[in-house]
Motif scaffolding. Structure first.
Motif, PDB file in Angstrom:
ATOM      1  N   LEU A 171      -6.085  -2.454   2.050  1.00  0.00           N
ATOM      2  CA  LEU A 171      -5.843  -2.289   0.619  1.00  0.00           C
ATOM      3  C   LEU A 171      -7.112  -1.855  -0.103  1.00  0.00           C
ATOM      4  O   LEU A 171      -7.085  -0.937  -0.941  1.00  0.00           O
ATOM      5  CB  LEU A 171      -5.327  -3.607   0.032  1.00  0.00           C
ATOM      6  N   ASP A 172      -8.226  -2.465   0.233  1.00  0.00           N
ATOM      7  CA  ASP A 172      -9.508  -2.110  -0.378  1.00  0.00           C
ATOM      8  C   ASP A 172      -9.880  -0.660  -0.059  1.00  0.00           C
ATOM      9  O   ASP A 172     -10.304   0.101  -0.939  1.00  0.00           O
ATOM     10  CB  ASP A 172     -10.587  -3.066   0.131  1.00  0.00           C
TER      11      ASP A 172
ATOM     12  N   PHE B 191      -2.198  -9.481 -10.445  1.00  0.00           N
ATOM     13  CA  PHE B 191      -2.102  -8.076 -10.833  1.00  0.00           C
ATOM     14  C   PHE B 191      -3.280  -7.693 -11.718  1.00  0.00           C
ATOM     15  O   PHE B 191      -3.869  -6.625 -11.559  1.00  0.00           O
ATOM     16  CB  PHE B 191      -0.797  -7.801 -11.571  1.00  0.00           C
ATOM     17  N   ILE B 192      -3.617  -8.570 -12.667  1.00  0.00           N
ATOM     18  CA  ILE B 192      -4.756  -8.295 -13.549  1.00  0.00           C
ATOM     19  C   ILE B 192      -6.018  -8.124 -12.716  1.00  0.00           C
ATOM     20  O   ILE B 192      -6.811  -7.208 -12.934  1.00  0.00           O
ATOM     21  CB  ILE B 192      -4.939  -9.437 -14.577  1.00  0.00           C
ATOM     22  N   GLY B 193      -6.190  -9.021 -11.734  1.00  0.00           N
ATOM     23  CA  GLY B 193      -7.383  -8.956 -10.894  1.00  0.00           C
ATOM     24  C   GLY B 193      -7.491  -7.654 -10.140  1.00  0.00           C
ATOM     25  O   GLY B 193      -8.550  -7.011 -10.146  1.00  0.00           O
ATOM     26  N   TYR B 194      -6.407  -7.211  -9.526  1.00  0.00           N
ATOM     27  CA  TYR B 194      -6.452  -5.980  -8.745  1.00  0.00           C
ATOM     28  C   TYR B 194      -6.483  -4.744  -9.636  1.00  0.00           C
ATOM     29  O   TYR B 194      -7.082  -3.731  -9.277  1.00  0.00           O
ATOM     30  CB  TYR B 194      -5.267  -5.916  -7.770  1.00  0.00           C
ATOM     31  N   ALA B 195      -5.853  -4.824 -10.810  1.00  0.00           N
ATOM     32  CA  ALA B 195      -5.932  -3.714 -11.743  1.00  0.00           C
ATOM     33  C   ALA B 195      -7.370  -3.548 -12.234  1.00  0.00           C
ATOM     34  O   ALA B 195      -7.894  -2.428 -12.311  1.00  0.00           O
ATOM     35  CB  ALA B 195      -4.989  -3.951 -12.926  1.00  0.00           C
TER      36      ALA B 195
ATOM     37  N   LEU C 137      -2.737   2.434 -10.130  1.00  0.00           N
ATOM     38  CA  LEU C 137      -2.617   0.977 -10.202  1.00  0.00           C
ATOM     39  C   LEU C 137      -1.482   0.435  -9.341  1.00  0.00           C
ATOM     40  O   LEU C 137      -1.298  -0.777  -9.252  1.00  0.00           O
ATOM     41  CB  LEU C 137      -2.392   0.543 -11.658  1.00  0.00           C
ATOM     42  N   LEU C 138      -0.720   1.317  -8.689  1.00  0.00           N
ATOM     43  CA  LEU C 138       0.404   0.855  -7.854  1.00  0.00           C
ATOM     44  C   LEU C 138      -0.033  -0.111  -6.749  1.00  0.00           C
ATOM     45  O   LEU C 138       0.678  -1.087  -6.474  1.00  0.00           O
ATOM     46  CB  LEU C 138       1.136   2.063  -7.253  1.00  0.00           C
ATOM     47  N   PRO C 139      -1.170   0.133  -6.073  1.00  0.00           N
ATOM     48  CA  PRO C 139      -1.594  -0.850  -5.059  1.00  0.00           C
ATOM     49  C   PRO C 139      -1.793  -2.255  -5.625  1.00  0.00           C
ATOM     50  O   PRO C 139      -1.642  -3.240  -4.903  1.00  0.00           O
ATOM     51  CB  PRO C 139      -2.925  -0.268  -4.552  1.00  0.00           C
ATOM     52  N   ALA C 140      -2.120  -2.362  -6.919  1.00  0.00           N
ATOM     53  CA  ALA C 140      -2.266  -3.685  -7.534  1.00  0.00           C
ATOM     54  C   ALA C 140      -0.919  -4.408  -7.551  1.00  0.00           C
ATOM     55  O   ALA C 140      -0.842  -5.620  -7.324  1.00  0.00           O
ATOM     56  CB  ALA C 140      -2.820  -3.552  -8.947  1.00  0.00           C
ATOM     57  N   ILE C 141       0.140  -3.661  -7.820  1.00  0.00           N
ATOM     58  CA  ILE C 141       1.486  -4.250  -7.804  1.00  0.00           C
ATOM     59  C   ILE C 141       1.858  -4.656  -6.380  1.00  0.00           C
ATOM     60  O   ILE C 141       2.424  -5.738  -6.147  1.00  0.00           O
ATOM     61  CB  ILE C 141       2.512  -3.244  -8.362  1.00  0.00           C
TER      62      ILE C 141
END
Length: 258
Positions: free
Chosen positions: A93-94, A235-239, A25-29
């Motif tokens: 990122l994707d 963050f929620i979205g990317y997580a 989940l680090l990329p979400a941050i």
């Protein structure tokens, strides 16, 4: 019913994988921090460009067109360059998240090497494929825009918007995860899109259900968390995007051989 039961198993397995490998989940941050920085930089660029245009125009009323060009040309170029950099960043990122998800699903430890190896291997191909696909969509607009408008004015209105939601989810099912397929199967860009379309057609309803769950949670989670949710909505979205990549990957692997 069997597909639904399989989906429940994949949802559970994906939660367990994310729970055991929280570093995925680090990329979400990183995305969250990057969006804040991008927002600040964008505001500064726009304000600087507007101020840089207005002042020359006020000071050179007789040559306002020249002042306009002097002021706005750098702004337009700056916005174009900034937009290009932002697009490349989020494409990378994707790809990187897809690489980490696939690595973790293969029992590897989430790491920067999984992220950057995928980016190095697939970035150029994905960028050129997305560019070509965008151009193709624009060139064929006269073909699909009328059916889309008719669908919107009939099915979309008569179903109270549910028809448009289904169209959006079906589009994601058909062409929404070809980058994940590309990284998973090491295919070419256009071949990955074709594979996404073929797989999406064969398993449309289960994929629509996956994306509906994803969209619903992404929409309601920030609201449920009130102000805190608004602050960490990205963050929620990317997580969630990372988690549902696991779900889609599990579904793809389960039915791929069919």
């Amino acid at each position: 019913m069997n597909q639904f039961n399989n989906l429940m198993d994949d949802l559970k397995a994906s939660i367990l994988m994310v729970g055991r490998n929280k570093k995925v989940l680090l990329p979400a941050i990183i995305a969250n921090i990057a969006l804040v920085i991008i927002g600040i930089v964008s505001v500064i660029v726009i304000i600087a460009g507007v101020v840089g245009t207005i002042i020359p125009m006020v000071n050179n009323i007789d040559d306002s067109f020249g002042a306009f060009l002097i002021g706005f040309l750098p702004l337009i170029i700056g916005i174009f360059v900034l937009s290009f950099i932002i697009s490349i960043f989020f494409i990378a990122l994707d790809i990187g998240i897809s690489g980490m998800v696939i690595g973790v699903a293969n029992d590897e430890t989430p790491s920067a090497s999984l992220f950057f190896d995928a980016v190095k291997k697939h970035l150029l191909s994905v960028v050129f494929t997305k560019l070509g696909f965008g151009i193709l969509v624009l060139l064929t607009m006269v073909i699909w825009i009328i059916p889309y408008l008719l669908y919107t004015l009939t099915v979309g209105i008569l179903t109270g918007g549910w028809g448009l939601l289904f169209l959006s989810l079906a589009t994601r099912a058909l062409i929404g995860f070809w980058v994940l397929i590309k990284v998973e199967d090491n295919r070419g860009g256009w071949n990955s899109i074709a594979r996404n379309v073929k797989f999406g057609k064969s398993h449309l309803m289960i994929l629509v259900l996956i994306f509906y769950i994803s969209t619903s949670i992404a929409g309601y989670a920030p609201a449920l968390l009130s102000l805190l949710g608004a602050l960490i909505a990205v963050f929620i979205g990317y997580a969630l995007d990372t988690y549902f990549k696991f779900v889609v990957l599990m579904t793809y692997r389960r039915y791929r051989e069919e």
